[in-house]
Design an enzyme around this catalytic site. Structure first.
Site, short mmCIF file in Angstrom:
data_model
loop_
_atom_site.label_atom_id
_atom_site.label_comp_id
_atom_site.label_asym_id
_atom_site.label_seq_id
_atom_site.Cartn_x
_atom_site.Cartn_y
_atom_site.Cartn_z
N HIS A 150 0.64 -1.18 -0.01
CA HIS A 150 -0.08 -0.10 -0.05
C HIS A 150 0.91 1.26 -0.04
O HIS A 150 1.82 1.41 0.68
CB HIS A 150 -1.11 0.20 1.20
N ASP B 40 6.13 0.96 7.03
CA ASP B 40 4.68 0.73 6.77
C ASP B 40 4.20 1.85 5.69
O ASP B 40 3.49 2.88 6.37
CB ASP B 40 3.83 0.66 8.00
N GLU C 129 -4.89 1.99 2.64
CA GLU C 129 -4.82 0.64 3.52
C GLU C 129 -4.98 0.88 5.02
O GLU C 129 -6.18 0.56 5.53
CB GLU C 129 -3.92 0.01 3.16
N GLU C 130 -4.38 2.01 5.40
CA GLU C 130 -4.66 2.39 6.71
C GLU C 130 -5.83 2.81 7.24
O GLU C 130 -6.19 2.70 8.42
CB GLU C 130 -3.55 3.74 7.07
N ASP D 274 3.16 -6.26 3.46
CA ASP D 274 2.86 -5.17 4.39
C ASP D 274 3.09 -5.68 5.49
O ASP D 274 2.26 -5.48 6.62
CB ASP D 274 1.25 -4.79 4.21
N HIS E 62 3.31 2.70 12.95
CA HIS E 62 2.27 3.68 13.41
C HIS E 62 2.58 4.79 14.23
O HIS E 62 1.84 5.25 15.16
CB HIS E 62 0.98 3.20 13.74
#
Lengths: 468, 468
Positions: free
Chosen positions: A280, A292, A326-327, A354, A425
């Site tokens: 992504h 990420d 995606e997130e 991912d 994150h």
């Protein structure tokens, strides 16, 4: 999960059978696979790509201006790497702005806390919210609590995420992030601040998506860092009446257009059949989106490039899909499945990268049980790159996880995720967390996988229904 | 530094001599030392103290309200731990408020950076400063630069702090933090943002004190995290014209009163002679001041407590000094030296714990050369606790570093600082960074050291002048 002796036997049997039937083709396939591995391991391309993305674009929250900068970057990058086609497909994505998030303990011991808003959260009133904390060990404990203990308070879920190579600790605790605000609001809580879903001890909070539910009050939702959760817990041991002040100003601002960016190496003999390798393109906004999912973008892009440079292109089309948003809830992945529904019968297999840049140690599939041994044998040359055969229970990765529902086989190339949730994150998701050699090993594995699947004669369908 | 064979021989000689002269007393001293070690290693007191300080007080920037909360905490804590006297001595400290610090790259690649203001820095104008970055590898390179390259720009010193057990990497790079703003302003720079003086790869900037100089413009000074410094460097490789926008609102607000907090175990036969063990009570404001210097506070406080509980008190007075405002320039230490000048001739030896909670592996002294072998022999029992004999070139620690100038002997109990500069002066300076067992080993070493020094018959003076 370990393979049973029966599966091992059948692997040998079908593997042997397959080798007899297609010895010459197999030899060619395996020698190309070995060359792809060698090329990827001796190239810095994957690292150059993730460096380019993190330096020249950086954070690229879906729906933000930077998201479109990333789309432009991706089109240009893919366009320079020898693919036969590069195009994009529009996806409607929600627009959420983080704003500010501040918290401090008011009493008994005035101290600032480090928090971050969870994705999708509403804000507090401008003057903030001050209320006592009520602590729960887990989401389940909150769900079972008497509402009178929760009403008028700020819920604190203090669930510690354990460290595993597979990353399975995340699955054990992330429910508190995604569904905690609903459970808390149902019992009258004013807000929720969870212990970060992360395995680190850094004073950084981990963001990530949360949900609301129709008919349940939308309350502000945040995460505090692990050291802050320790701190609050130690305060509560001294005094059950710990008052927290919370100020958050995130905003939900409707929808914007983003894009799945797609590149293809056209198949030489079955161009309408697709081997999909994805990642992504979007990222959270506090780091530079290196692990990420800049790493995934780099891995599948480099893998596709290596295949594009082969003197003889593989039979099927290799399609690289860089998913949008995606997130924010697999939005690009769901959109792709819907828009390409008519074509999904022609998707031979799909896999998404991912999970950072840790080395791939195993390949799992979700294919017809009768095809499993053959496909394991066919990808056996990946073992030279450290990728052992695994099980037949793959999910394929977030953005392709819905494809088995449409009958599409998937594979999961399992990465060592021991430290993935240290950085996931957070602002700490930066380029220095990527080991260039491990990244190259990933690119090698995806190149081998995509090539071998694009050349495979194995019928992977119909998927065997899985026991839940 | 390794001991020479000559020093080893003289150690054996004087050690042997000493053993013959004072065999009975030595036996008692060493058996009490062993008991203190045993008691400290089996106690959680030191950890309980640093937990109490970080949870019940937390960040305590000198001159802030929380600094006075810490003073009150210290008086109460010391008052509860069996000391014969607890008192405080006023110290005037500067008041500096951090305010906000924001930075972002404007072009060629718009990205936010993580920065923090350096202690003492002035702010930017409200609208901020936007200017091109000029990068230097080191402070020296900046000093040698043509002013025309620097004028009107924002200086970026990109000096990487290397990791050493001794922490000596800090000394190699910290000059850029303390004196960079002067060197930059002398050449007409508008501001300075250095690579953090830290060995980590966390996206956290390391604060710390900086200085201005009379007659040189005061320009804003900040640090960016190591990953941000990597990012800027990679941008500069792509485009030499990188424009940074900087907004900082720190304030210098005059002076306030803080306190050195002092506790004593009165000596049984030489009560006017002092063995000083110290740490500093103040901390930076972004963490909870656990390793810097809650650990030191806990170590020397616990050590003093263990000595206070001995059935027979040692000959000399053991004085625990919790210094004010070390971070702002050894202000409590300098103040103590001045206020106690008349008494310094009676200070037998002094040592400060201010390097986190890593295990002590060596004890160094600064005593008369003729006394060195004897004092090494006298503290030989500390080897059972992992503390090897070292050299005779100790500084004693920041707040006692000025005491040798007054003729006072000092010792440095050398800690493993391999990870100290990962967390130093960042939000990451929190309780979880402390290993309770290593902390107890420190408390044991300080208890043994203080007791043995309070019992020693060795004449440590006059100090032998050191070659620079």
């Amino acid at each position: 999960m370990k393979s049973s002796p029966l599966i091992l036997l059948s692997t040998l049997f079908f593997g042997g059978l397959f080798a007899c039937q297609n010895a010459a083709a197999t030899d060619t396939n395996q020698s190309v696979s070995a060359k792809l591995q060698q090329q990827a391991l001796s190239s810095s391309l994957a690292y150059d790509i993730v460096e380019s993305l993190t330096v020249e674009v950086g954070p690229r929250l879906a729906g933000s201006d930077k998201d479109l900068v990333a789309v432009e970057w991706a089109e240009k990058k893919l366009g320079s790497l020898g693919f036969d086609k590069v195009y994009k497909e529009a996806v409607q994505v929600p627009v959420w702005q983080r704003g500010e998030a501040k918290a401090n303990i008011v009493s008994p011991y005035a101290q600032p806390l480090v928090i971050t808003a969870l994705g999708g959260s509403v804000g507090t009133p401008e003057e903030g919210i001050s209320a006592p904390i009520v602590r729960f060990e887990t989401l389940d404990e909150l769900k079972q609590a008497d509402p009178s203990l929760v009403a008028g308070k700020i819920v604190f879920i203090d669930h510690i995420t354990p460290r595993f190579k597979t990353g399975k600790g995340y699955g054990m605790t992330v429910g508190g992030r995604s569904r905690g605000a609903i459970a808390a609001a149902e019992k009258g809580a004013l807000a929720i601040v969870i212990r970060s879903i992360g395995t680190d001890h850094d004073r950084m909070a981990h963001t990530g998506m949360m949900r609301y539910q129709e008919g349940v009050d939308k309350i502000p939702a945040a995460a505090m860092s692990n050291p802050d959760a320790d701190l609050v817990t130690l305060m509560l041991k001294r005094d059950p009446n710990v008052v927290l002040h919370l100020e958050m100003s995130p905003k939900n601002l409707g929808y914007a257009t983003s894009y799945n960016v797609i590149a293809e190496v056209t198949g030489s003999s079955k161009p309408d059949e697709i081997v999909l390798i994805g990642a992504h393109l979007d990222s959270w906004d506090e780091g530079t989106g290196a692990i990420d999912d800049g790493a995934g973008v780099a891995i599948v892009t480099a893998a596709g490039h290596y295949i594009s440079q082969l003197p003889v292109k593989p039979a099927r089309t290799v399609r690289v899909v860089l998913y949008a948003a995606e997130e924010l809830g697999l939005i690009g992945g769901k959109s792709y499945a819907k828009d390409h529904q008519a074509e999904l019968a022609k998707h031979y297999i799909a896999a998404e990268s991912d999970f950072g840049a840790g080395r791939i140690y195993q390949i799992d599939f979700n294919v017809a049980d009768k095809a499993f041994a053959a496909v394991q044998a066919h990808t056996g040359s990946m073992q030279d790159n450290g990728v052992a055969p695994g099980n037949n229970k793959a999910s394929g990765g977030p953005d392709v996880s819905m494809l088995p529902g449409y009958g599409v086989p998937v594979a999961s190339l399992r990465q060592d995720g021991s430290d993935y949730f240290d950085y996931h994150h957070t602002p700490n998701d930066t380029l220095d967390k990527i080991d260039p050699e491990a990244l190259a090993q990933n690119a090698a594995a995806y190149a081998q996988f995509a090539y071998l699947m694009a050349q495979s004669d194995i019928e992977l369908r119909p998927l065997t229904p899985k026991a839940k």
